[in-house]
Design an enzyme around this catalytic site. Sequence first.
Site, PDB file in Angstrom:
ATOM      1  N   CYS A  80     -44.805   3.574  14.246  1.00 30.90           N
ATOM      2  CA  CYS A  80     -43.461   3.028  14.021  1.00 30.90           C
ATOM      3  C   CYS A  80     -43.398   2.174  12.746  1.00 30.90           C
ATOM      4  CB  CYS A  80     -43.016   2.230  15.244  1.00 30.90           C
ATOM      5  SG  CYS A  80     -44.236   1.038  15.842  1.00 30.90           S
ATOM      6  N   ASN A 248     -38.004   0.813  16.603  1.00 32.56           N
ATOM      7  CA  ASN A 248     -39.365   1.367  16.777  1.00 32.56           C
ATOM      8  C   ASN A 248     -39.429   2.437  17.858  1.00 32.56           C
ATOM      9  OD1 ASN A 248     -38.939  -1.263  18.269  1.00 32.56           O
ATOM     10  ND2 ASN A 248     -40.722  -0.509  19.388  1.00 32.56           N
TER      11      ASN A 248
HETATM   12  N1  LIG Z   1     -43.951   1.586  21.614  1.00 32.94           N
HETATM   13  C1  LIG Z   1     -43.727   1.970  20.357  1.00 32.94           C
HETATM   14  O1  LIG Z   1     -42.931   1.348  19.628  1.00 32.94           O
HETATM   15  C2  LIG Z   1     -44.451   3.173  19.799  1.00 32.94           C
HETATM   16  C3  LIG Z   1     -43.980   3.683  18.591  1.00 32.94           C
HETATM   17  C4  LIG Z   1     -44.618   4.800  18.040  1.00 32.94           C
HETATM   18  C5  LIG Z   1     -45.703   5.367  18.678  1.00 32.94           C
HETATM   19  N2  LIG Z   1     -46.148   4.821  19.825  1.00 32.94           N
HETATM   20  C6  LIG Z   1     -47.305   5.464  20.440  1.00 32.94           C
HETATM   21  O2  LIG Z   1     -46.853   6.239  21.538  1.00 32.94           O
HETATM   22  C7  LIG Z   1     -47.843   6.244  22.578  1.00 32.94           C
HETATM   23  C8  LIG Z   1     -47.197   5.701  23.832  1.00 32.94           C
HETATM   24  O3  LIG Z   1     -46.757   4.370  23.523  1.00 32.94           O
HETATM   25  P1  LIG Z   1     -45.876   3.551  24.543  1.00 32.94           P
HETATM   26  O4  LIG Z   1     -45.428   2.338  23.841  1.00 32.94           O
HETATM   27  O5  LIG Z   1     -44.854   4.430  25.208  1.00 32.94           O
HETATM   28  O6  LIG Z   1     -47.013   3.151  25.582  1.00 32.94           O
HETATM   29  P2  LIG Z   1     -46.893   2.817  27.133  1.00 32.94           P
HETATM   30  O7  LIG Z   1     -45.543   2.270  27.421  1.00 32.94           O
HETATM   31  O8  LIG Z   1     -48.093   2.017  27.461  1.00 32.94           O
HETATM   32  O9  LIG Z   1     -46.985   4.243  27.809  1.00 32.94           O
HETATM   33  C9  LIG Z   1     -48.184   4.967  27.820  1.00 32.94           C
HETATM   34  C10 LIG Z   1     -48.025   6.068  28.835  1.00 32.94           C
HETATM   35  O10 LIG Z   1     -49.207   6.874  28.816  1.00 32.94           O
HETATM   36  C11 LIG Z   1     -49.542   7.170  30.161  1.00 32.94           C
HETATM   37  N3  LIG Z   1     -50.962   7.447  30.256  1.00 32.94           N
HETATM   38  C12 LIG Z   1     -51.991   6.588  30.049  1.00 32.94           C
HETATM   39  N4  LIG Z   1     -53.167   7.221  30.211  1.00 32.94           N
HETATM   40  C13 LIG Z   1     -52.878   8.502  30.552  1.00 32.94           C
HETATM   41  C14 LIG Z   1     -53.654   9.639  30.857  1.00 32.94           C
HETATM   42  N5  LIG Z   1     -54.996   9.582  30.831  1.00 32.94           N
HETATM   43  N6  LIG Z   1     -53.008  10.785  31.168  1.00 32.94           N
HETATM   44  C15 LIG Z   1     -51.672  10.850  31.178  1.00 32.94           C
HETATM   45  N7  LIG Z   1     -50.870   9.791  30.886  1.00 32.94           N
HETATM   46  C16 LIG Z   1     -51.475   8.647  30.579  1.00 32.94           C
HETATM   47  C17 LIG Z   1     -49.137   5.930  30.920  1.00 32.94           C
HETATM   48  O11 LIG Z   1     -48.934   6.267  32.260  1.00 32.94           O
HETATM   49  P3  LIG Z   1     -49.325   5.236  33.446  1.00 32.94           P
HETATM   50  O12 LIG Z   1     -48.364   4.111  33.318  1.00 32.94           O
HETATM   51  O13 LIG Z   1     -49.143   6.061  34.655  1.00 32.94           O
HETATM   52  O14 LIG Z   1     -50.724   4.794  33.168  1.00 32.94           O
HETATM   53  C18 LIG Z   1     -47.833   5.553  30.238  1.00 32.94           C
HETATM   54  O15 LIG Z   1     -46.733   6.229  30.808  1.00 32.94           O
HETATM   55  C19 LIG Z   1     -49.007   5.380  22.075  1.00 32.94           C
HETATM   56  O16 LIG Z   1     -49.988   6.189  21.529  1.00 32.94           O
HETATM   57  C20 LIG Z   1     -48.344   4.512  21.017  1.00 32.94           C
HETATM   58  O17 LIG Z   1     -49.260   4.085  20.031  1.00 32.94           O
HETATM   59  C21 LIG Z   1     -45.537   3.758  20.417  1.00 32.94           C
END
Ligand SMILES: NC(=O)c1ccc[n+]([C@@H]2O[C@H](COP(=O)([O-])OP(=O)(O)OC[C@H]3O[C@@H](n4cnc5c(N)ncnc54)[C@H](OP(=O)(O)O)[C@@H]3O)[C@@H](O)[C@H]2O)c1
Length: 281
Positions: A80, A248
Amino acid sequence: MIFTSMPHGTSVKAMPELVSTGLKIIDLSADYRLKDPKDYPEWYGWDHPHPDLLSKFVLGIPELHRQRIRESNLVACPGCMAVTSILALAPVVKEKLIDNDRIIVDAKIGSSGAGIKPTVATHHSERFGVVRVYKPVGHRHTAEIEQELSLLANGKVTVSFSPHAVNMVRGILCTIHTFPRGELSSPVLWKAYRGLYQSEPFVRLVKDKKGLYRYPDPKIIVGSNYCDVGFEVDEHASRLILFSATDNLMKGAAGSAVQCMNIMCGFAETEGLTLPGFHPM
Ligand SMILES: NC(=O)c1ccc[n+]([C@@H]2O[C@H](COP(=O)([O-])OP(=O)(O)OC[C@H]3O[C@@H](n4cnc5c(N)ncnc54)[C@H](OP(=O)(O)O)[C@@H]3O)[C@@H](O)[C@H]2O)c1
């Protein structure tokens, strides 16, 4: 079409099996963004287990890679803060207007950048009200920013990147200090930005002499897929300051993913992304 949005280090393991289905894949993690396998031990602390797949993924920045995204089955969406920085810098790096080794990105990001699970540092009682220096050196998005700008410059670009956690839920503001190679005027800069972005549906040039929102501001784009960019020339200090703002979770994540899906599937690029944002928030 498969979307994967798992923590970095998790997608990397699941990907070969998903790729073997032959379906189109858009990954939102960092695991397939970097093209040089050597960047993973340096920035992420682990060796990439599938370096052969890295070159097959296109970075999901339509403004820079639209044709390759259209032709690809595999897209890795950018970080982001990385995409917010890259879109501000791309025109001036492409046009060789600034020193490529003196680029200082000061980023501010809201709490949703840290994902859904609270930690001691991101729990509401600690996170609320902060203006916190966060990873002032060595932040991982530096690698993506340098990768993309070096491609545009056709040579090495070095970026000093320092993010801050601030008291917002969604939104990023980047203030980017750069140093022009020669004298720079506003018309030259307008030309550089218009040259790259005039047909782009989600990049707006914001630079007004009047009104409340004279420069990019995350407050007015939350909920939208826009990246607003702007600039100001500081003649006193021979500096060019760039500004960029995104949500983001939209242009910084899910919005970019949908934009890439639209391109990969031959849909209208703006399909599902026409929300102008919520204001006031
Ligand atoms: N937040 C942002 O602003 C943003 C922006 C750009 C990119 N990203 C990227 O996008 C990705 C997700 O970010 P997020 O902010 O959405 O994170 P998040 O809210 O922590 O969500 C992560 C998700 O991944 C799932 N997960 C974890 N381990 C897993 C596995 N082994 N198999 C299947 N699912 C699994 C989790 O499920 P459970 O809850 O069931 O564990 C959760 O739903 C990351 O790589 C992050 O760096 C985030």
